[in-house]
Enzyme design. Structure first.
Site, PDB file in Angstrom:
ATOM      1  N   CYS A  77       0.827  -1.212   0.000  1.00  0.00           N
ATOM      2  CA  CYS A  77       0.000   0.000   0.000  1.00  0.00           C
ATOM      3  C   CYS A  77       0.865   1.268   0.000  1.00  0.00           C
ATOM      4  O   CYS A  77       1.527   1.532  -0.994  1.00  0.00           O
ATOM      5  CB  CYS A  77      -0.995  -0.052   1.143  1.00  0.00           C
ATOM      6  SG  CYS A  77      -2.430   0.981   0.829  1.00  0.00           S
ATOM      7  N   HIS A 174      -3.340  -5.242   1.772  1.00  0.00           N
ATOM      8  CA  HIS A 174      -2.643  -5.433   3.054  1.00  0.00           C
ATOM      9  C   HIS A 174      -2.595  -6.893   3.510  1.00  0.00           C
ATOM     10  O   HIS A 174      -3.367  -7.288   4.393  1.00  0.00           O
ATOM     11  CB  HIS A 174      -3.362  -4.625   4.149  1.00  0.00           C
ATOM     12  CG  HIS A 174      -3.207  -3.155   4.007  1.00  0.00           C
ATOM     13  ND1 HIS A 174      -2.168  -2.457   4.584  1.00  0.00           N
ATOM     14  CD2 HIS A 174      -3.951  -2.246   3.346  1.00  0.00           C
ATOM     15  CE1 HIS A 174      -2.280  -1.182   4.291  1.00  0.00           C
ATOM     16  NE2 HIS A 174      -3.352  -1.024   3.541  1.00  0.00           N
ATOM     17  N   GLU A 176      -0.703  -8.209   5.558  1.00  0.00           N
ATOM     18  CA  GLU A 176      -0.392  -8.268   6.996  1.00  0.00           C
ATOM     19  C   GLU A 176      -1.643  -8.149   7.864  1.00  0.00           C
ATOM     20  O   GLU A 176      -1.579  -8.383   9.064  1.00  0.00           O
ATOM     21  CB  GLU A 176       0.644  -7.183   7.353  1.00  0.00           C
ATOM     22  CG  GLU A 176       0.125  -5.750   7.389  1.00  0.00           C
ATOM     23  CD  GLU A 176      -0.109  -5.133   6.010  1.00  0.00           C
ATOM     24  OE1 GLU A 176      -0.031  -5.849   4.986  1.00  0.00           O
ATOM     25  OE2 GLU A 176      -0.403  -3.920   5.969  1.00  0.00           O
TER      26      GLU A 176
HETATM   27  N1  GLN Z   1      -3.639   6.459   1.095  1.00  0.00           N
HETATM   28  C1  GLN Z   1      -2.318   6.167   1.581  1.00  0.00           C
HETATM   29  C2  GLN Z   1      -1.258   6.907   0.773  1.00  0.00           C
HETATM   30  O1  GLN Z   1      -1.568   7.471  -0.217  1.00  0.00           O
HETATM   31  C3  GLN Z   1      -2.049   4.695   1.553  1.00  0.00           C
HETATM   32  C4  GLN Z   1      -3.018   3.959   2.437  1.00  0.00           C
HETATM   33  C5  GLN Z   1      -2.508   2.709   3.037  1.00  0.00           C
HETATM   34  O2  GLN Z   1      -1.296   2.449   3.130  1.00  0.00           O
HETATM   35  N2  GLN Z   1      -3.416   1.911   3.547  1.00  0.00           N
HETATM   36  O3  GLN Z   1      -0.125   6.921   1.152  1.00  0.00           O
END
Ligand code: GLN
Length: 194
Positions: A77, A174, A176
């Protein structure tokens, strides 16, 4: 073999727990010299701009880039954003992996969802096929990948959500946050064969 988890911001502790579940030695990384003790690094989810700013403050940008030249890195992410070459806006990026990402690609209203994905690459670590249940939280999208980058998973409409380029791995969801540790096993195998 030891896997580090970048522990500046975000859900690093969940990665540490997942690594423990698969019997892997791990350590939290906050200082450049801690990179010398690990064989691969996970960059967790969180807020990519914050992770980037803290990496600058902690003088980690160049050490992380040098580490990534030959060691495996997996970004989840926000970590995938930080690992990318291009997020189409001004923010600190490691600019290692040849992908362009779009931050918060799923908008504000539907900013979290779960979906079953078909990830054939996971069969290398867990032979009996079953869908991978993925959790997306204000997730980015991998808008485009370059020629030597392999798509590992896409949404039913074809949008890319997991990719690998050699020893770099990016997932916009995610792993994790689930009890399905196949991606952690897959990354451990990437390190082993790197
Ligand atoms: N929206 C976050 C970003 O742009 C990422 C979100 C996340 O890691 N769950 O960095």
């Amino acid at each position: 073999m030891k896997i580090g988890v970048l522990a500046l911001q975000g859900d690093f502790i969940e990665h540490v727990h997942a690594l423990r579940r698969i019997g892997m030695d791990s350590s939290e990384v906050r200082l450049p010299q801690q990179l010398d003790e690990i064989d691969g690094l996970i960059i967790p989810g969180g807020e990519s701009t914050t992770i980037g700013k803290l990496a600058i403050d902690f003088e980690l940008m160049e050490p992380l880039r040098a580490f990534g030249q030959d060691k495996a890195i997996w970004g989840t992410c926000a970590g995938a954003i930080f690992l990318s070459k291009d997020a189409r806006r001004e923010q600190p990026l490691l600019e290692l992996m040849d992908i362009t990402v779009e931050r918060n690609a799923f908008g504000r209203q539907v900013d979290s969802f779960e979906v079953d994905l078909d990830v054939p690459a996971l069969e290398t670590v867990a032979p009996s096929w079953s869908p991978y249940h993925a959790i997306f939280i204000r997730a980015p999208l991998i808008e485009s990948v370059q020629k030597d980058t392999q798509t590992l998973a896409s949404l039913p409409d074809g949008r890319i959500v997991a990719a690998r380029q050699g020893h770099w791995l990016a997932t916009v969801f995610h792993p994790e946050l689930t009890s399905d540790d196949r991606f952690h096993l897959y990354f451990a195998e990437m390190i082993r064969t790197n």
